[in-house]
Every structure is written in structure tokens, then in C-alpha cells.
Design a protein around this motif. Structure first.
Motif, PDB file in Angstrom:
ATOM      1  N   ARG A  61       1.177  -1.402  -0.137  1.00  0.00           N
ATOM      2  CA  ARG A  61      -0.335  -0.190  -0.309  1.00  0.00           C
ATOM      3  C   ARG A  61       1.070   1.436  -0.388  1.00  0.00           C
ATOM      4  O   ARG A  61       0.427   2.228  -0.958  1.00  0.00           O
ATOM      5  N   GLY A  62       1.243   1.698   0.743  1.00  0.00           N
ATOM      6  CA  GLY A  62       2.829   2.526  -0.035  1.00  0.00           C
ATOM      7  C   GLY A  62       3.469   2.724  -0.267  1.00  0.00           C
ATOM      8  O   GLY A  62       3.771   3.798  -0.893  1.00  0.00           O
TER       9      GLY A  62
ATOM     10  N   ALA B 225       2.540   1.608  -3.789  1.00  0.00           N
ATOM     11  CA  ALA B 225       1.597   2.015  -4.212  1.00  0.00           C
ATOM     12  C   ALA B 225       1.330   3.851  -4.350  1.00  0.00           C
ATOM     13  O   ALA B 225       0.821   4.304  -5.617  1.00  0.00           O
ATOM     14  N   LEU B 226       1.534   4.422  -2.779  1.00  0.00           N
ATOM     15  CA  LEU B 226       0.383   5.232  -2.713  1.00  0.00           C
ATOM     16  C   LEU B 226       1.753   6.573  -2.387  1.00  0.00           C
ATOM     17  O   LEU B 226       1.629   8.213  -2.576  1.00  0.00           O
ATOM     18  N   ARG B 227       2.937   6.095  -3.344  1.00  0.00           N
ATOM     19  CA  ARG B 227       4.308   6.398  -3.745  1.00  0.00           C
ATOM     20  C   ARG B 227       4.231   7.209  -5.100  1.00  0.00           C
ATOM     21  O   ARG B 227       5.231   7.389  -5.387  1.00  0.00           O
TER      22      ARG B 227
ATOM     23  N   VAL C  95      -7.070   2.237  -3.645  1.00  0.00           N
ATOM     24  CA  VAL C  95      -5.994   2.694  -4.067  1.00  0.00           C
ATOM     25  C   VAL C  95      -5.305   2.479  -5.169  1.00  0.00           C
ATOM     26  O   VAL C  95      -5.353   1.669  -5.940  1.00  0.00           O
ATOM     27  N   PRO C  96      -4.931   4.393  -5.295  1.00  0.00           N
ATOM     28  CA  PRO C  96      -4.637   4.581  -7.324  1.00  0.00           C
ATOM     29  C   PRO C  96      -3.187   3.493  -7.151  1.00  0.00           C
ATOM     30  O   PRO C  96      -2.079   3.192  -5.837  1.00  0.00           O
ATOM     31  N   GLN C  97      -3.005   3.860  -8.379  1.00  0.00           N
ATOM     32  CA  GLN C  97      -1.902   2.240  -8.796  1.00  0.00           C
ATOM     33  C   GLN C  97      -1.901   1.198  -7.919  1.00  0.00           C
ATOM     34  O   GLN C  97      -0.282   0.515  -8.235  1.00  0.00           O
TER      35      GLN C  97
END
Length: 216
Positions: A98-99, A101-103, A129-131
Motif C-alpha cells: 500500500r505504501g 502504491a501511494l508513492r 488505492v491508486p496504482q
């Protein structure tokens, strides 16, 4: 007898939607100047070699390597696994994905659906979650919170559901790959207090990365 008949009827009613759009998704490969991991992979190859391999014999090595690649990926992460439990190890990997994807890292998770009932809350938390893209292999249709419920509502579809995906693969930036026998759960990394599996991984840089990406 009545309960058995009702169970058979329930199993015959379960079905998956047939009009789902599945976007074509291809692996990505980063050039050395596009990713620190790609530069590292290129620098660590033996002279004249197209690919390299290093064994990860201990569970702690295997988990540390996965988390390190996830945290350092700059472009893409592909993770394919048969079991991903909702335990300490599974939650750590889910949080790291998740981290990433968020970056801005494109994350693709391919998970076999047979043992994913316990991980359902984690999967639901990652939806949107984007990406980050999640696909389940050979999914069950209904009663997804428990394996007995999944099977009971899918009795009419057992010939299809008998085909499972046991692959375990992770690729970071198309440059470094981890292959082997470990699923994502405490028992595969020596962290279960009762019993643990003895498995082996290898981390591989070089040309083998893009080739594994095609298989994914």
C-alpha cells in the motif's frame, strides 16, 4: 436430508458475473538510469553473466528481502502468491505494498482465491488505492468470509475450482525477482510459534527478471 438438498441447491445458485472488463496489464522493466534497484541489479551481476542467483535459505532473509524490494521499488511491483495470510507477516507485506502504491509505484497483486478468506479484510482495505491492482485466481463467488461457506455455495462449480495457482513470484522494477517456495504467512518465515515450513527462495537480477515478468 432436507439440509443436504438445500445445500446442493445453494451450491447450484452460486455464480460469477460474466461481463467483467479485465484490463490488459503487462509487466514493466526499468532501465538502470530509471531505478536504483535496476542499477543495483546491473552492478551485482557476475562479469559476462546475463542473470545471477543468490539463495535465501532462512525465512528471515526471505521476508527482509521482500520488504526491502517493496520499499525501494521506484516503478513497478508484481507479486504472485498462493497463500497470503492475515497475520503479522501478511499485514506487513500488505502495508508495504500500500505504501509503495501511494508513492506512485504500480503494484499488481495476483492471489489464488482458495486460501484468501482470512485475508479478505486486507484485500478490501486495498481496493481503490491508486496504482494498486488486485486480481484473484479462479475466484469463489459467494460467502467469501469462510472457506466452508465458499465451497458450500460453489458445489456446482467444483470442476473449475479444482484448478489452483501455486506460483510464488515477486518482481521489483522488472530488475530483481524473488522466486521459490514461500507463501506470505508467518509459518513460511520462521515466525509461527507452533510449526513452520522449511522452504527456500532465490533472489535473481538480470535478464531473468523480464522473462519472469512475461510469465506473470
Amino acid at each position: 436430508m432436507l439440509a443436504f438438498v438445500l445445500l446442493l441447491a445453494l451450491g447450484g445458485c452460486g455464480s460469477l458475473p460474466s461481463d467483467v472488463h479485465r484490463r490488459v496489464s503487462m509487466s514493466q522493466h526499468a532501465a538502470p538510469d530509471e531505478s536504483p534497484l535496476a542499477r543495483l541489479a546491473a552492478s551485482e551481476l557476475p562479469a559476462g553473466a546475463q542473470s545471477g542467483f543468490r539463495l535465501l535459505p532462512l525465512g528471515a532473509y526471505g521476508l527482509d528481502a521482500r520488504l526491502a524490494l517493496i520499499e525501494r521499488a521506484a516503478r513497478s511491483l508484481d507479486l504472485q502468491v498462493y497463500i497470503m495470510d492475515n497475520d503479522e507477516t501478511g499485514r506487513a507485506v500488505f502495508a508495504a505494498l500500500r505504501g509503495a502504491a501511494l508513492r506512485g509505484v504500480r503494484v499488481r497483486l495476483l492471489l489464488d482465491d482458495f486460501n484468501s478468506a482470512g485475508a479478505e479484510p486486507l484485500l478490501e482495505a486495498l481496493v481503490g488505492v491508486p496504482q494498486l491492482e488486485i486480481r484473484v485466481f479462479n475466484p469463489f463467488c459467494c460467502a467469501r468470509r469462510s472457506l466452508p461457506g465458499r465451497i458450500a455455495t460453489s458445489l456446482g462449480d467444483l470442476p473449475r475450482l479444482d484448478h489452483r495457482m501455486h506460483n510464488k513470484l515477486m518482481i521489483a522494477d522488472g530488475a530483481l525477482a524473488i522466486v521459490g517456495g514461500r507463501n506470505i504467512a508467518d509459518a513460511y518465515f520462521g515466525r509461527d510459534p507452533v510449526a513452520n515450513f522449511i522452504d527456500l527462495d532465490a533472489i535473481a537480477p538480470g535478464r531473468v527478471g523480464p522473462q519472469l515478468g512475461v510469465l506473470f
